[in-house]
Design an enzyme around this catalytic site. Structure first.
Site, mmCIF file in Angstrom:
data_model
loop_
_atom_site.group_PDB
_atom_site.id
_atom_site.type_symbol
_atom_site.label_atom_id
_atom_site.label_comp_id
_atom_site.label_asym_id
_atom_site.label_seq_id
_atom_site.Cartn_x
_atom_site.Cartn_y
_atom_site.Cartn_z
ATOM 1 N N TYR A 277 -47.432 -0.421 -2.091
ATOM 2 C CA TYR A 277 -48.835 -0.422 -2.521
ATOM 3 C C TYR A 277 -49.844 -0.474 -1.374
ATOM 4 O O TYR A 277 -50.907 -1.090 -1.489
ATOM 5 C CB TYR A 277 -49.157 -1.472 -3.589
ATOM 6 C CG TYR A 277 -48.379 -2.760 -3.572
ATOM 7 C CD1 TYR A 277 -47.509 -3.051 -4.620
ATOM 8 C CD2 TYR A 277 -48.516 -3.680 -2.555
ATOM 9 C CE1 TYR A 277 -46.795 -4.231 -4.633
ATOM 10 C CE2 TYR A 277 -47.805 -4.865 -2.572
ATOM 11 C CZ TYR A 277 -46.948 -5.132 -3.617
ATOM 12 O OH TYR A 277 -46.247 -6.305 -3.629
ATOM 13 N N GLY B 64 -51.943 -15.992 -7.637
ATOM 14 C CA GLY B 64 -52.658 -14.808 -7.163
ATOM 15 C C GLY B 64 -53.650 -15.047 -6.049
ATOM 16 O O GLY B 64 -54.377 -14.129 -5.678
ATOM 17 N N GLY C 253 -47.728 -18.353 -5.282
ATOM 18 C CA GLY C 253 -46.522 -18.021 -4.522
ATOM 19 C C GLY C 253 -46.903 -17.650 -3.101
ATOM 20 O O GLY C 253 -46.636 -18.373 -2.139
ATOM 21 N N ARG C 254 -47.628 -16.522 -3.001
ATOM 22 C CA ARG C 254 -48.003 -15.963 -1.699
ATOM 23 C C ARG C 254 -48.708 -16.972 -0.794
ATOM 24 O O ARG C 254 -48.412 -17.051 0.405
ATOM 25 C CB ARG C 254 -48.957 -14.796 -1.981
ATOM 26 C CG ARG C 254 -49.425 -14.016 -0.796
ATOM 27 C CD ARG C 254 -50.540 -13.047 -1.212
ATOM 28 N NE ARG C 254 -50.242 -12.419 -2.477
ATOM 29 C CZ ARG C 254 -49.617 -11.256 -2.616
ATOM 30 N NH1 ARG C 254 -49.271 -10.574 -1.549
ATOM 31 N NH2 ARG C 254 -49.368 -10.763 -3.813
ATOM 32 N N ARG D 221 -43.839 -3.613 1.006
ATOM 33 C CA ARG D 221 -45.218 -3.695 0.495
ATOM 34 C C ARG D 221 -46.128 -2.580 1.017
ATOM 35 O O ARG D 221 -46.888 -2.002 0.238
ATOM 36 C CB ARG D 221 -45.822 -5.070 0.778
ATOM 37 C CG ARG D 221 -45.114 -6.194 0.007
ATOM 38 C CD ARG D 221 -45.803 -7.536 0.180
ATOM 39 N NE ARG D 221 -47.100 -7.575 -0.435
ATOM 40 C CZ ARG D 221 -48.249 -7.486 0.237
ATOM 41 N NH1 ARG D 221 -48.250 -7.389 1.561
ATOM 42 N NH2 ARG D 221 -49.395 -7.496 -0.396
ATOM 43 N N CYS E 119 -35.338 7.090 6.260
ATOM 44 C CA CYS E 119 -35.578 8.523 6.086
ATOM 45 C C CYS E 119 -36.675 8.766 5.054
ATOM 46 O O CYS E 119 -36.427 9.348 3.986
ATOM 47 C CB CYS E 119 -34.288 9.208 5.676
ATOM 48 S SG CYS E 119 -33.081 9.091 6.976
ATOM 49 N N GLU E 120 -37.848 8.277 5.347
ATOM 50 C CA GLU E 120 -39.028 8.454 4.484
ATOM 51 C C GLU E 120 -40.225 8.484 5.407
ATOM 52 O O GLU E 120 -40.384 7.562 6.213
ATOM 53 C CB GLU E 120 -39.229 7.227 3.566
ATOM 54 C CG GLU E 120 -38.221 7.016 2.495
ATOM 55 C CD GLU E 120 -38.423 7.934 1.309
ATOM 56 O OE1 GLU E 120 -39.561 8.378 1.079
ATOM 57 O OE2 GLU E 120 -37.433 8.207 0.628
HETATM 58 C C1 LIG Z 1 -46.939 -14.734 -13.825
HETATM 59 C C2 LIG Z 1 -47.105 -14.862 -12.362
HETATM 60 N N1 LIG Z 1 -47.398 -16.063 -11.855
HETATM 61 C C3 LIG Z 1 -47.559 -16.235 -10.523
HETATM 62 C C4 LIG Z 1 -47.419 -15.186 -9.638
HETATM 63 C C5 LIG Z 1 -47.587 -15.440 -8.174
HETATM 64 O O1 LIG Z 1 -48.592 -14.694 -7.596
HETATM 65 P P1 LIG Z 1 -48.975 -14.929 -6.074
HETATM 66 O O2 LIG Z 1 -47.724 -14.906 -5.290
HETATM 67 O O3 LIG Z 1 -49.870 -13.779 -5.742
HETATM 68 O O4 LIG Z 1 -49.660 -16.244 -6.005
HETATM 69 C C6 LIG Z 1 -47.121 -13.914 -10.128
HETATM 70 C C7 LIG Z 1 -46.980 -12.765 -9.212
HETATM 71 O O5 LIG Z 1 -46.751 -11.655 -9.529
HETATM 72 C C8 LIG Z 1 -46.946 -13.735 -11.538
HETATM 73 O O6 LIG Z 1 -46.650 -12.558 -12.051
#
Ligand SMILES: Cc1ncc(COP(=O)(O)O)c(C=O)c1O
Length: 475
Positions: free
Chosen positions: A366, A270, A314-315, A362, A393-394
């Site tokens: 959101y 996150g 991840g991000r 995205r 078409c949105e």
């Molecule tokens: C359980 C869990 N772990 C890790 C992540 C990765 O989050 P991020 O890409 O924001 O670091 C997510 C994203 O939804 C998640 O649901």
């Protein structure tokens, strides 16, 4: 130049509408002497000519260096507090065979959230013991395959999964390591976090119910309890939410130690990234320092050993690496008044591109903000406020709600939208029968396709209307 009254308050007119702010663009993005955007030495025009647009362009060295950087930071900081850290790359952000290899070569594990993501990681040759499986509703087949191939950890998300995973492990004569996902009541997003007794959401188990479920796990000879898991949200810029979640989990972790080992604590992912030049994400080194301090002081307060900490970013690993290139098609100056707020009309320039919500959902899903730059050239023209609209078409099909581009932006120009590496391709769709764009990796002046784009043939391949049986009378 004064700002357009339609611009959001955080968006200032840039001194230079051609600049590529370091915080947003991938590490090897520059402008050539002639003013064109270049990524890892490959020019935007050459990329567009060779692969077409829309095109996801991944700065390969950027992903590799962020993956290695986060592992090194967490290794160093957890060694400082007498423990160690396991970094899982959250494959949901963007997984392909090459990406799986890049991150595992950098020493990371991979967290997968479905049988499909598991299949990609296995196809990449990732050692299954380096995989974790998540999900609030894993199918029996997904559990069976994960256990059968020997994944290193399964995150149990509800009580019913205890017996499902235990039975699969018994069938495969394995002892399956498991974590238990906790709904800590802490939810964080960007600068804010909310702490309640229990967050109103589908993931995890309330803190109060966890001891009984851990006890149940411990009665299963085919399961090994690794520890608790928490993921408090996404795009987080502060560490307070993590600290609060860790504090809540720690109390439970210490309680559970009375009845058996709890070797690990997983604090999820996150960590935020910059999508616009005003975003100020924490440096990963700083995140590692804070995490190690939070965990070490929590353990000291409770008089327990510092656990091995797992994280799942991840991000922050893939997000900044990718730029989406689009071709400008149509442009409209729309006169806007806002009753009560803006009586004198102001112009919003709608610049429509050849992709949209099918390659980046995205903003419409959101309200995410992005930024944009001219990619095929730079220009000294006065910056004007633009909205980058997709071709779907949105009316909500917007890729960049507000940014400034040189006012001479014209049809045929290429534009680049940075920081699209996470949850862009991964969430792409075929809405309006647009094929999903290719993903190209660029490194040291070379470009190669790592995921090919979809063709019209792909789009028709699953439609059974032309198959022989479709001509039989309908029943
Ligand atoms: C359980 C869990 N772990 C890790 C992540 C990765 O989050 P991020 O890409 O924001 O670091 C997510 C994203 O939804 C998640 O649901």
């Amino acid at each position: 130049m004064s700002s357009n009254p339609l611009a959001p308050s955080w968006l200032a007119v840039p001194d230079d509408a051609n600049a590529l702010p370091e915080v947003v663009w991938s590490r090897n993005a520059t402008r050539s002497g002639a003013g064109e955007l270049e990524i890892a030495g490959v020019g935007a025009t050459a990329l567009a000519q060779r692969f077409g647009t829309p095109l996801y362009v991944v700065d390969e060295a950027d992903v590799k260096s962020r993956a290695a950087g986060i592992r090194e930071s967490f290794d160093r900081e957890f060694a400082r507090v007498g423990s160690s850290a396991k970094v899982y790359y959250a494959g949901k952000a963007f997984l392909s065979i090459e990406v799986a290899r890049w991150v595992t070569d950098a020493g990371l594990n991979i967290d997968v959230a479905s049988g499909g993501e598991l299949a990609v990681a296995l196809a990449a040759g990732v050692d299954p013991s380096r995989l974790g499986l998540h999900g609030n509703n894993k199918s029996l087949a997904e559990i069976d395959r994960a256990v059968g191939v020997g994944v290193g950890a399964i995150v149990i998300d509800s009580e019913i999964e205890v017996s499902r995973v235990a039975e699969a492990a018994t069938r495969h004569a394995r002892v399956q390591p498991v974590r238990l996902r906790i709904n800590s009541g802490v939810h964080a997003s960007t600068h804010e976090y909310l702490a309640t007794a229990r967050e109103d959401q589908k993931f995890g188990i309330p803190l109060a119910d966890a001891p009984a479920i851990v006890a149940l796990i411990r009665t299963q000879p085919s399961l090994q309890f690794l520890g608790l898991h928490s993921h408090i949200g996404s795009q987080i810029f502060e560490s307070d939410g993590f600290a609060e979640a860790a504090r809540r989990l720690f109390a439970l972790h210490a309680e559970l130690l009375a009845d058996g080992p709890v070797p690990e604590l997983n604090l999820g992912g996150g960590f935020g990234i910059a999508y616009t030049s005003v975003d100020e994400p924490l440096e990963i080194d700083e995140v590692a320092v804070r995490f190690a301090d939070i965990v070490a002081s929590g353990a000291a307060e409770l008089g327990i050993p510092v656990p091995v900490v797992a994280i799942e970013p991840g991000r922050t690993i893939v997000g900044p690496s990718t730029t989406t290139l689009y071709t400008v098609g149509t442009i409209k100056d729309v006169l806007v008044t806002l009753p009560g707020a803006l009586e004198t009309p102001a112009i919003r320039k709608y610049v429509s591109i050849d992709g949209g919500m099918s390659d980046n959902v995205r903003p419409s899903l959101y309200g995410a903000d992005y930024s944009v730059r001219l990619a095929n050239r730079s220009s000294d023209a006065e910056p004007v406020l633009v909205r980058i609209a997709g071709k779907h078409c949105e009316s909500g099909d917007i890729v960049v709600r507000a940014d400034y581009l040189p006012g001479d932006v014209r049809p045929g120009d290429l534009v680049g939208v940075p920081a699209t590496g996470a949850y862009g391709w991964a969430m792409a769709s075929n809405y309006n029968y647009l094929g999903r764009p290719p993903v190209v990796a660029v490194i040291d002046g070379e470009a190669r396709v790592i995921v090919r784009g979809e063709t019209e043939e792909d789009l028709l391949a699953r439609d059974m209307g032309l198959a022989p049986q479709a001509r039989e009378p309908r029943r």
